[in-house]
Design a protein around this motif. Structure first.
Motif, PDB file in Angstrom:
ATOM      1  N   GLY A 100     117.638 -65.341 -30.596  1.00 62.85           N
ATOM      2  CA  GLY A 100     117.911 -64.537 -29.409  1.00 62.85           C
ATOM      3  C   GLY A 100     116.695 -64.216 -28.577  1.00 62.85           C
ATOM      4  N   LEU A 101     115.580 -64.922 -28.836  1.00 62.30           N
ATOM      5  CA  LEU A 101     114.380 -64.667 -28.049  1.00 62.30           C
ATOM      6  C   LEU A 101     114.558 -65.143 -26.611  1.00 62.30           C
ATOM      7  CD1 LEU A 101     111.561 -65.705 -30.567  1.00 62.30           C
ATOM      8  CD2 LEU A 101     112.591 -63.447 -30.219  1.00 62.30           C
ATOM      9  N   THR A 102     113.900 -64.479 -25.699  1.00 63.02           N
ATOM     10  CA  THR A 102     113.926 -64.859 -24.290  1.00 63.02           C
ATOM     11  C   THR A 102     112.831 -65.883 -24.023  1.00 63.02           C
ATOM     12  OG1 THR A 102     114.733 -62.679 -23.631  1.00 63.02           O
ATOM     13  CG2 THR A 102     113.646 -64.006 -21.929  1.00 63.02           C
ATOM     14  N   VAL A 103     113.173 -66.967 -23.321  1.00 59.45           N
ATOM     15  CA  VAL A 103     112.163 -67.949 -22.926  1.00 59.45           C
ATOM     16  C   VAL A 103     111.426 -67.378 -21.716  1.00 59.45           C
ATOM     17  CG1 VAL A 103     111.706 -70.295 -22.166  1.00 59.45           C
ATOM     18  CG2 VAL A 103     113.542 -69.859 -23.809  1.00 59.45           C
ATOM     19  N   MET A 104     110.178 -66.995 -21.920  1.00 62.42           N
ATOM     20  CA  MET A 104     109.410 -66.333 -20.871  1.00 62.42           C
ATOM     21  C   MET A 104     108.688 -67.331 -19.977  1.00 62.42           C
ATOM     22  SD  MET A 104     108.011 -63.445 -23.530  1.00 62.42           S
ATOM     23  CE  MET A 104     106.853 -62.653 -22.436  1.00 62.42           C
ATOM     24  N   GLU A 105     108.214 -68.420 -20.569  1.00 57.36           N
ATOM     25  CA  GLU A 105     107.591 -69.510 -19.821  1.00 57.36           C
ATOM     26  C   GLU A 105     107.950 -70.811 -20.521  1.00 57.36           C
ATOM     27  OE1 GLU A 105     103.389 -69.105 -19.366  1.00 57.36           O
ATOM     28  OE2 GLU A 105     103.488 -66.981 -18.811  1.00 57.36           O
ATOM     29  N   LYS A 117     106.856 -70.277 -24.260  1.00 55.99           N
ATOM     30  CA  LYS A 117     106.499 -68.930 -24.708  1.00 55.99           C
ATOM     31  C   LYS A 117     107.778 -68.116 -24.783  1.00 55.99           C
ATOM     32  CE  LYS A 117     102.884 -66.995 -22.856  1.00 55.99           C
ATOM     33  NZ  LYS A 117     101.991 -66.286 -21.882  1.00 55.99           N
ATOM     34  N   LEU A 118     108.037 -67.518 -25.951  1.00 61.91           N
ATOM     35  CA  LEU A 118     109.263 -66.762 -26.156  1.00 61.91           C
ATOM     36  C   LEU A 118     108.945 -65.367 -26.678  1.00 61.91           C
ATOM     37  CD1 LEU A 118     109.757 -69.925 -27.446  1.00 61.91           C
ATOM     38  CD2 LEU A 118     112.102 -69.105 -27.233  1.00 61.91           C
ATOM     39  N   GLY A 119     109.827 -64.430 -26.370  1.00 60.20           N
ATOM     40  CA  GLY A 119     109.609 -63.079 -26.842  1.00 60.20           C
ATOM     41  C   GLY A 119     110.777 -62.187 -26.500  1.00 60.20           C
ATOM     42  N   THR A 120     110.501 -60.905 -26.427  1.00 53.37           N
ATOM     43  CA  THR A 120     111.534 -59.939 -26.081  1.00 53.37           C
ATOM     44  C   THR A 120     110.880 -58.764 -25.370  1.00 53.37           C
ATOM     45  OG1 THR A 120     113.369 -58.605 -26.939  1.00 53.37           O
ATOM     46  CG2 THR A 120     111.405 -58.751 -28.309  1.00 53.37           C
TER      47      THR A 120
END
Length: 321
Positions: free
Chosen positions: A70-75, A82-85
């Motif tokens: 469920g991580l957000t693809v940031m770049e 780059k993934l995170g939350t």
């Protein structure tokens, strides 16, 4: 979408015939130690920051961490993702399409452990994983936490877990009591509606709670990560050692179950590129750097800290935040 999330469904996903078998599989992921939340893990003097993996198929692996964890693809580019939350980077993937898959008997990553803010978040995630028929490799109650294990498409281990309140952790002479018991799935799922998945993305408070590494020699690993990096031992048994900062149960696990005697890692293979331990205290970082340089460790100066290389070539970045 509704699903019939029964114990049988979860056991099937875990490739097990009973909860005991699933706990045994989880024991293989945590060393069979027989007889809280991220706010605690994150307010210790040191904590895990982020993880960078080398992967063959960037799109496949990035999609997995987006869709399953469920991580957000940031770049995202042709060479990295780059993934995170909540705007915080937890995972970076570097494309290495020509790399060989790192063998499981090499030193390197055992698993990356994603810590959910609450037990209910873990329940919601488990319903999400089951609804998407995600293969699991085990689940267990570790007394200090409850855990589910799985592998990404290139075999990088993953743990998704929730901590019990630290007031429930049992300490004796500097060692925390842990176990690998059967996970009480009905009790966990009682916190959510198992027929209606509602885990659209990772909760904002998800963090990398701990890292678990394969090493070639446990005593040598302890000399580096305890004696030089400065993490404190919290438990040791059965070819594994656990260390932490600020009496967390563990920010770092290390084992030799598959990798005893392993030599230098091959940086041309997939797997863990580096992970970070972060601190807000300049004196901690300065002491780490001094010990590293006095110990003859290869140290590279970074803008916000240093990068060191452990005895098997795994890179750890010690950073100030």
């Amino acid at each position: 979408m509704t699903i019939d999330l029964t114990r049988r469904t979860l056991l099937h996903l875990a490739g097990a015939t009973s909860l005991a078998a699933a706990a045994a599989a989880a024991a293989r992921a945590e060393g069979n130690p027989q007889g809280g939340g991220p706010t605690y893990a994150s307010r210790t003097p040191m904590r895990v920051g982020m993880v960078t993996l080398r992967v063959k198929n960037l799109d496949t692996v990035a999609d997995y961490y987006r869709d399953v964890i469920g991580l957000t693809v940031m770049e995202r580019s042709a060479t990295a993702a780059k993934l995170g939350t909540a705007g915080i980077t937890l995972l970076v993937l570097e494309a290495r399409p020509d790399a060989a898959i790192e063998p499981r008997n090499a030193a390197g990553l055992y698993h990356t452990a994603f810590l959910t803010p609450t037990r209910k978040d873990l329940a919601r995630w488990l319903v999400h994983a089951a609804s998407h028929r995600v293969p699991l490799t085990g689940f267990a109650d570790h007394l200090v936490s409850e855990s589910v294990y799985l592998d990404d498409p290139e075999g990088n281990g993953i743990e998704v877990y929730a901590d019990r309140d630290p007031s429930q952790w049992q300490w004796s002479e500097g060692s925390v009591k842990m176990a690998t018991d059967e996970l009480n799935i009905p009790d966990l799922l009682s916190l959510t509606n198992p027929r209606i998945p509602d885990y659209a993305k990772a909760p904002d408070g998800m963090r990398v709670g701990h890292m678990h590494l394969r090493v070639g020699d446990l005593a040598e690993a302890e000399r580096f990560y305890h004696g030089t990096v400065g993490l404190d031992p919290t438990r040791k048994r059965n070819g594994a050692a656990f260390l932490s900062s600020g009496r967390y149960h563990h920010h770092l696990g290390m084992n030799v179950w598959q990798s005893q005697g392993a030599g230098q890692r091959d940086e041309q293979t997939t797997g863990l590129a580096w992970f970070s331990l972060v601190t807000a205290k300049q004196d901690i970082l300065a002491a780490q750097e001094e010990r590293l340089r006095k110990g003859g460790t290869t140290v590279t100066t970074l803008a916000d800290g240093v990068e060191a290389i452990d005895p098997w070539g795994t890179r750890v970045r010690l950073l100030k935040v």
